[in-house]
Design a protein around this motif. Structure first.
Motif, PDB file in Angstrom:
ATOM      1  N   GLY A 193       0.795  -1.227   0.000  1.00  9.86           N
ATOM      2  CA  GLY A 193       0.000   0.000   0.000  1.00  9.86           C
ATOM      3  C   GLY A 193       0.825   1.273   0.000  1.00  9.86           C
ATOM      4  O   GLY A 193       0.645   2.138  -0.874  1.00  9.86           O
ATOM      5  N   PRO A 194       1.753   1.455   0.957  1.00 11.81           N
ATOM      6  CA  PRO A 194       2.552   2.686   0.978  1.00 11.81           C
ATOM      7  C   PRO A 194       3.376   2.878  -0.290  1.00 11.81           C
ATOM      8  O   PRO A 194       3.515   3.999  -0.773  1.00 11.81           O
ATOM      9  CB  PRO A 194       3.459   2.484   2.198  1.00 11.81           C
ATOM     10  CG  PRO A 194       2.704   1.558   3.084  1.00 11.81           C
ATOM     11  CD  PRO A 194       1.988   0.627   2.154  1.00 11.81           C
ATOM     12  N   CYS A 195       3.930   1.782  -0.849  1.00  9.79           N
ATOM     13  CA  CYS A 195       4.732   1.892  -2.066  1.00  9.79           C
ATOM     14  C   CYS A 195       3.876   2.282  -3.263  1.00  9.79           C
ATOM     15  O   CYS A 195       4.274   3.099  -4.095  1.00  9.79           O
ATOM     16  CB  CYS A 195       5.456   0.580  -2.343  1.00  9.79           C
ATOM     17  SG  CYS A 195       6.721   0.168  -1.133  1.00  9.79           S
ATOM     18  N   GLN A 196       2.694   1.696  -3.366  1.00 15.34           N
ATOM     19  CA  GLN A 196       1.782   2.054  -4.450  1.00 15.34           C
ATOM     20  C   GLN A 196       1.324   3.498  -4.296  1.00 15.34           C
ATOM     21  O   GLN A 196       1.196   4.237  -5.279  1.00 15.34           O
ATOM     22  CB  GLN A 196       0.575   1.114  -4.474  1.00 15.34           C
ATOM     23  CG  GLN A 196      -0.440   1.411  -5.570  1.00 15.34           C
ATOM     24  CD  GLN A 196       0.126   1.300  -6.970  1.00 15.34           C
ATOM     25  OE1 GLN A 196       1.057   0.527  -7.219  1.00 15.34           O
ATOM     26  NE2 GLN A 196      -0.425   2.074  -7.895  1.00 15.34           N
ATOM     27  N   ALA A 197       1.097   3.913  -3.050  1.00 21.67           N
ATOM     28  CA  ALA A 197       0.710   5.303  -2.796  1.00 21.67           C
ATOM     29  C   ALA A 197       1.831   6.252  -3.204  1.00 21.67           C
ATOM     30  O   ALA A 197       1.583   7.331  -3.759  1.00 21.67           O
ATOM     31  CB  ALA A 197       0.363   5.488  -1.319  1.00 21.67           C
ATOM     32  N   ALA A 198       3.084   5.850  -2.939  1.00 18.84           N
ATOM     33  CA  ALA A 198       4.226   6.674  -3.345  1.00 18.84           C
ATOM     34  C   ALA A 198       4.301   6.774  -4.861  1.00 18.84           C
ATOM     35  O   ALA A 198       4.578   7.843  -5.422  1.00 18.84           O
ATOM     36  CB  ALA A 198       5.516   6.082  -2.785  1.00 18.84           C
ATOM     37  N   LEU A 199       4.064   5.673  -5.541  1.00 14.60           N
ATOM     38  CA  LEU A 199       4.072   5.673  -7.005  1.00 14.60           C
ATOM     39  C   LEU A 199       3.010   6.618  -7.549  1.00 14.60           C
ATOM     40  O   LEU A 199       3.271   7.406  -8.462  1.00 14.60           O
ATOM     41  CB  LEU A 199       3.851   4.251  -7.521  1.00 14.60           C
ATOM     42  CG  LEU A 199       3.893   4.034  -9.037  1.00 14.60           C
ATOM     43  CD1 LEU A 199       4.414   2.643  -9.363  1.00 14.60           C
ATOM     44  CD2 LEU A 199       2.504   4.217  -9.677  1.00 14.60           C
ATOM     45  N   GLU A 200       1.814   6.556  -6.985  1.00 16.84           N
ATOM     46  CA  GLU A 200       0.733   7.419  -7.455  1.00 16.84           C
ATOM     47  C   GLU A 200       1.025   8.886  -7.164  1.00 16.84           C
ATOM     48  O   GLU A 200       0.704   9.774  -7.964  1.00 16.84           O
ATOM     49  CB  GLU A 200      -0.583   6.986  -6.820  1.00 16.84           C
ATOM     50  CG  GLU A 200      -1.063   5.629  -7.330  1.00 16.84           C
ATOM     51  CD  GLU A 200      -2.251   5.102  -6.561  1.00 16.84           C
ATOM     52  OE1 GLU A 200      -2.792   5.852  -5.722  1.00 16.84           O
ATOM     53  OE2 GLU A 200      -2.646   3.945  -6.788  1.00 16.84           O
ATOM     54  N   GLU A 201       1.658   9.154  -6.026  1.00 16.34           N
ATOM     55  CA  GLU A 201       2.017  10.542  -5.723  1.00 16.34           C
ATOM     56  C   GLU A 201       3.096  11.025  -6.688  1.00 16.34           C
ATOM     57  O   GLU A 201       3.108  12.191  -7.091  1.00 16.34           O
ATOM     58  CB  GLU A 201       2.497  10.663  -4.273  1.00 16.34           C
ATOM     59  CG  GLU A 201       2.613  12.093  -3.801  1.00 16.34           C
ATOM     60  CD  GLU A 201       2.635  12.208  -2.288  1.00 16.34           C
ATOM     61  OE1 GLU A 201       3.458  12.980  -1.776  1.00 16.34           O
ATOM     62  OE2 GLU A 201       1.825  11.529  -1.608  1.00 16.34           O
ATOM     63  N   LEU A 202       4.009  10.124  -7.064  1.00 17.25           N
ATOM     64  CA  LEU A 202       5.031  10.470  -8.050  1.00 17.25           C
ATOM     65  C   LEU A 202       4.390  10.766  -9.400  1.00 17.25           C
ATOM     66  O   LEU A 202       4.856  11.623 -10.154  1.00 17.25           O
ATOM     67  CB  LEU A 202       6.018   9.304  -8.178  1.00 17.25           C
ATOM     68  CG  LEU A 202       7.359   9.554  -8.857  1.00 17.25           C
ATOM     69  CD1 LEU A 202       8.147  10.636  -8.129  1.00 17.25           C
ATOM     70  CD2 LEU A 202       8.161   8.277  -8.930  1.00 17.25           C
TER      71      LEU A 202
END
Length: 319
Positions: free
Chosen positions: A178-187
């Protein structure tokens, strides 16, 4: 790399990042931090609040000593105002609404409180700097802000930034959680086309000969391929890297050093109360060991947690 004006969009129903708080202290490193912010691509519009914090010291001493401290404080205020004016000029002609503000108080706490007040999407601080009276925006300050800010945080190390004309090398720590996917989406909320190289790094811990032929490796590689496909919507240069290491933070740090990375992006899960966030072991390790800038993303995880809390409250009310 000039500021980019793109039409404002949103991903997955979450509004793109547009409210940025930049903390400076008048030192050359902090102004280099501001220049880096001016180079970052973004979707318009961006509301930028630039703050400088002056800490008034109170001591029990003689009148002459207190008078010297007061003079130093006034000089710090004057220097801070000049610095705010210089930084504001960096954004002239860009599609950025700039506000400047001089704050008084304990540096780290003042930055965090201001972020809460303006509901910042991103707080940017430098990793080095100093003032006449107190050390400002040093490791302890940037660490405090990264730990306590109620939003995503970008800690900039000017010495690790690319020279003019060189590409910006970005590393996203990714593993499909979840946090990694959220980071990708924020990027993905920024257009990284042009002179930017995005590297997606997945570190698989404790893989050995026993698991080398298992579905685990294929799963990881599929996650990397999926991440690359998503990022190619906003970038022309996306490369994936599959690493095996027992220590995630050390693996990321070595990758950064060997590949000349300028910016590491990590997803962070908010802990305990919504108003207080504690750095996880990985993000803390990376922040303190890599020689480059670090972007710790939280916004999408926060929105998700808030959404879940609202749903939970609704179910409780109906029962």
């Amino acid at each position: 790399m000039p500021l980019v004006n793109w039409d404002r969009i949103s991903f997955l129903g979450v509004e793109v990042m547009r409210n940025v708080l930049l903390a400076i202290d008048g030192s050359k490193p902090s102004e280099e931090t501001a220049k880096f912010v001016a180079r970052l691509p973004h979707f318009d519009p961006v509301d930028l609040t630039v703050v400088s914090v002056v800490h008034r010291r109170f001591v029990h001493a003689s009148y002459s000593t207190n008078e010297l401290i007061e003079k130093a404080y006034e000089q710090d205020r004057a220097n801070a105002m000049k610095s705010l004016e210089r930084v504001a000029l960096l954004f002239e002609g860009a599609n950025v609404q700039v506000k400047t503000e001089l704050l008084e108080g304990v540096v780290g706490e003042s930055i965090v409180e201001k972020a809460k007040e303006i509901k910042a999407d991103l707080v940017v601080v430098g990793a080095t700097g100093h003032s006449q009276i107190s050390r400002m925006l040093l490791g302890s300050i940037s660490d405090f802000v990264a730990t306590h800010a109620p939003c995503s945080v970008l800690v900039v190390r000017p010495e690790g930034l690319p020279a003019n004309g060189e590409p910006l090398k970005v590393c996203l720590g990714y593993e499909g959680t979840g946090p990694c996917q959220a980071a990708l989406e924020e990027l993905m909320e920024s257009p990284w086309r042009g002179q930017t190289e995005l590297n997606v790094v997945l570190v698989a811990a404790c893989l050995n000969d026993l698991y080398a032929d298992s579905n685990c490796v294929q799963y990881y590689k599929k996650e990397l391929a999926r991440a690359k496909e998503q990022l190619e919507e906003v970038s022309d240069h996306v490369t994936t890297h599959f690493l095996e290491d027992v220590h995630y933070g050390e693996a990321i740090t070595r990758f950064v050093e060997t590949h000349g990375i300028n910016l590491v992006v990590l997803g962070e899960t908010p802990r305990s109360q919504f108003s207080r966030f504690l750095l996880g072991s990985t993000s803390q390790y990376v922040l303190r060991h890599v020689p480059c800038s670090v972007w710790i993303t939280r916004n999408r995880m926060i929105e998700g947690l808030k959404h879940k809390r609202v749903e939970s409250s609704s179910k409780t009310a109906l029962s």
